[in-house]
Design an enzyme around this catalytic site. Structure first.
Site, short mmCIF file in Angstrom:
data_model
loop_
_atom_site.label_atom_id
_atom_site.label_comp_id
_atom_site.label_asym_id
_atom_site.label_seq_id
_atom_site.Cartn_x
_atom_site.Cartn_y
_atom_site.Cartn_z
N GLY A 40 -9.16 -40.41 36.61
CA GLY A 40 -8.51 -40.93 35.23
C GLY A 40 -7.78 -40.48 34.48
N ARG A 55 -7.05 -45.92 27.26
CA ARG A 55 -6.99 -45.98 25.70
C ARG A 55 -7.62 -44.85 25.13
NH1 ARG A 55 -11.48 -50.08 28.54
NH2 ARG A 55 -11.23 -48.72 30.93
N GLY A 95 -19.24 -53.25 34.39
CA GLY A 95 -19.67 -54.29 35.09
C GLY A 95 -20.47 -54.72 35.65
N GLU A 98 -16.43 -57.25 37.82
CA GLU A 98 -16.25 -55.78 36.96
C GLU A 98 -16.07 -57.38 35.25
OE1 GLU A 98 -15.98 -52.57 36.55
OE2 GLU A 98 -17.10 -52.89 37.75
N ARG A 102 -15.34 -12.25 12.47
CA ARG A 102 -14.67 -12.03 13.72
C ARG A 102 -15.18 -11.53 15.09
NH1 ARG A 102 -8.90 -10.34 11.36
NH2 ARG A 102 -8.36 -10.89 13.61
N ASN A 149 -22.15 2.58 1.23
CA ASN A 149 -21.86 2.04 0.22
C ASN A 149 -19.83 1.67 0.18
OD1 ASN A 149 -23.21 0.32 -2.07
ND2 ASN A 149 -21.04 1.02 -2.52
C1 UD1 Z 1 -16.42 -48.50 35.82
C2 UD1 Z 1 -17.33 -49.57 36.46
C3 UD1 Z 1 -18.46 -50.24 35.81
C4 UD1 Z 1 -19.24 -49.48 34.89
C5 UD1 Z 1 -19.07 -48.87 33.91
C6 UD1 Z 1 -19.71 -47.87 33.08
C7 UD1 Z 1 -16.07 -49.65 38.51
C8 UD1 Z 1 -14.41 -50.34 38.90
N1 UD1 Z 1 -16.02 -49.77 37.18
O1 UD1 Z 1 -15.60 -48.95 35.16
O2 UD1 Z 1 -18.51 -50.99 37.15
O3 UD1 Z 1 -19.96 -50.58 33.97
O4 UD1 Z 1 -17.86 -47.96 34.56
O5 UD1 Z 1 -18.91 -46.93 32.56
O6 UD1 Z 1 -16.40 -48.69 39.04
N2 UD1 Z 1 -11.92 -42.79 37.72
C9 UD1 Z 1 -11.16 -42.19 38.69
N3 UD1 Z 1 -10.38 -42.72 39.95
C10 UD1 Z 1 -9.10 -44.08 39.60
C11 UD1 Z 1 -10.28 -44.26 38.15
C12 UD1 Z 1 -10.93 -43.89 37.47
O7 UD1 Z 1 -10.42 -40.47 39.50
O8 UD1 Z 1 -8.59 -44.28 40.05
C13 UD1 Z 1 -12.49 -41.74 36.87
C14 UD1 Z 1 -12.38 -41.51 36.00
O9 UD1 Z 1 -11.58 -40.88 35.15
C15 UD1 Z 1 -13.89 -42.08 35.08
C16 UD1 Z 1 -14.72 -43.05 35.71
O10 UD1 Z 1 -13.66 -43.04 37.62
O11 UD1 Z 1 -13.84 -40.59 34.93
C17 UD1 Z 1 -14.57 -44.39 35.72
O12 UD1 Z 1 -13.08 -44.65 35.04
P1 UD1 Z 1 -13.18 -46.00 34.59
O13 UD1 Z 1 -11.99 -46.77 35.10
O14 UD1 Z 1 -13.87 -45.30 33.36
O15 UD1 Z 1 -13.52 -46.56 34.75
P2 UD1 Z 1 -14.56 -48.27 34.49
O16 UD1 Z 1 -13.25 -49.28 33.83
O17 UD1 Z 1 -15.46 -48.03 32.77
#
Ligand code: UD1
Ligand code: CA
Length: 459
Positions: A10, A14, A139, A154, A332, A376
């Protein structure tokens, strides 16, 4: 065999960061590094990280033993795991842990307790959940009136009533390998975000008549993740408090934790005092009975016993027992301060070895030098190590006395017990026990001012 898939594809919109979200730092280390450490500590042998946004950055950070799979474009957590098809196919008979790369507080103990729960109940899926006060964006774990698991909703898809459910999905799950493969082939993107939710696996496996369970953690902090900078700050605060608390219980004295940030891998000995505004990170090891701080920064260094570091910056260096440094000292990379060295106010040491008991109390630069023991340094000594093109070394023998305001033009060698008169600019090597005076002789002209009146207002 235990194996794991870590989700790191991801962007983290945000977070408003230039880097992938999992590379955002908690206590000066990327969030994903904590997740990988926890997974390895839990005994996981094969790890696959799903990369996506700026994948090169994540790949460059990972060690060689970790596999990766690229997710392009990023269509949700379920879609992310689908990119690890080959990895999953090679582990159909194994247990696969899946975790979010943005949850750095998850620990090996929780992972393994969930694993035991998973095995004892012969589950196809075991998720980790916690009771959380602020459930925004997470979730919600939906159960029936008997407490039996139904599905994960979710927050964005939840009804007002479902939004009130406090039991939250940590984003950390154990799957049977074949069960995971089956669940993935049934996930769709029919939801508010049009994403493939990994969380739908729960309902899919329950519908297929499989065992599913939730391991509810008591300490809800381990499930916290960071989606924005405020949450990143919260994670820093919790991590910092946890590490400081552990160190205090181990015998480290932190009378005031204000501004004290100590990395997870740092080791500190008994009765060492850490004073405010002190940052200690990297693979730093500090011995017993030291006084570190205030306002001190140490990265990747080894500090002996009984060392005093007051207002110092120490980088990639070794400081031996009984050294007293500061205030306002910078050491350093690649330097060693041997036992009982004293380095005082406004002194910089770089890429140098400073021998036992040597003193450099004020305003001195020691760069690219090999300094013996019991030397020294007078106030204001400068090793002139750079001629604009090349760097050269100075060698200073045991027991040498360097007068105040000496320039040592490298390369130059000062013999053992040699003595340099204050104000000298040394260009040639000095034999042992010799005196070297390298300055213009003082000239006195009697009555000169009377005749010249060189100053504007001189009467
Ligand atoms: C996710 C869970 C939610 C849980 C929360 C906990 C899902 C649908 N929801 O939501 O139930 O409560 O985590 O923190 O799984 N990522 C990818 N590819 C993507 C989307 C995300 O690799 O296409 C990775 C992101 O980099 C991240 C992780 O998955 O490390 C979670 O993704 P994020 O979008 O933060 O999920 P949440 O909305 O937090
Ligand atoms: Ca998240």
């Amino acid at each position: 065999m235990k194996c794991a898939i870590i989700l790191a594809g991801g962007k983290g919109t945000r977070m408003k960061a230039d880097c992938p979200k999992v590379m955002c730092k908690v206590l000066f280390k990327p969030m994903i590094s904590y997740v990988i450490d926890a997974v390895k500590e839990a005994g996981v042998e094969d790890i696959c990280v799903i990369t996506g946004y700026k994948h090169e950055e994540v790949e460059a950070y990972l060690s060689q033993d970790i596999k990766t799979a690229l997710q392009e474009p990023q269509l949700g957590t379920g879609h992310a795991v689908m990119q690890a098809n080959d990895f999953i196919a090679s582990h159909l008979g194994d247990d696969i842990l899946i975790l979010n790369g943005d949850g750095p507080l998850m620990d090996a103990e929780t992972i393994n307790k969930a694993y035991d729960y998973h095995k004892n109940n012969a589950n196809a899926i075991t998720l980790i959940s916690a009771m959380v006060d602020d459930t925004t964006g997470i979730g919600h774990i939906k159960r029936d009136e008997n407490g039996t698991l139904l599905r994960i909703v979710e927050d964005k898809d939840a009804t007002e009533e479902e939004k009130l459910i406090k039991e939250s999905n940590a984003g950390c799950y154990w799957f049977g390998g074949a069960d995971l493969q089956y669940a993935l082939s049934n996930i769709t993107n029919e939801n508010v975000q049009n994403e493939y939710y990994l969380t739908d696996s729960l309902e899919i496996l329950i519908s297929a008549g499989k065992n599913a369970g939730a391991y509810v953690v008591e300490n809800s902090e381990v499930v916290l993740g960071a989606n924005d900078r405020k949450q990143l700050n919260d994670l820093n605060t919790i991590m910092r408090r946890n590490i400081n608390t552990r160190l205090m219980l181990e015998g480290v004295d932190i009378p005031c934790t204000d501004g004290v940030m100590i990395g997870k891998d740092v080791k500190i000995g008994n009765s060492t005092v850490i004073l405010p505004n002190t940052i200690i990170i990297g693979d730093t090891v500090i011995g017993d009975g030291c006084e570190i701080g205030p306002n001190t920064y140490i990265d990747n260094s080894t500090i002996g016993n009984g060392v005093i570091l007051d207002n110092c910056k120490i980088l990639d260096s070794t400081v031996e027992n009984g050294v007293d440094c500061g205030p306002f000292v910078k050491v350093r990379a690649n330097s060693t301060l041997a036992e009982n060295v004293h380095i005082g106010n406004f002194v910089e040491v770089k890429n140098s070895h400073v021998g036992k008991g040597t003193k450099s109390a004020h305003l001195t630069y020691i760069g690219d030098s090999d300094v013996g023991s019991d030397v020294n340094f007078g106030c204001g000594t400068v090793t002139c190590n750079y001629d604009g093109k090349t760097k050269s070394r100075c060698t200073i023998g045991n027991g040498a006395f360097i007068g105040c305001n000496t320039n040592l033009i490298a390369p130059v060698e000062v013999g053992d017990m040699a003595y340099i008169a204050a104000g000298s600019t040394i260009t040639d090597s000095i034999p042992e026990k010799a005196l070297s005076v390298a300055r213009a002789r003082q000239v006195i002209k009697e009555g000169w001012v009377e005749k010249k009146k060189p100053y504007k207002n001189q009467k």
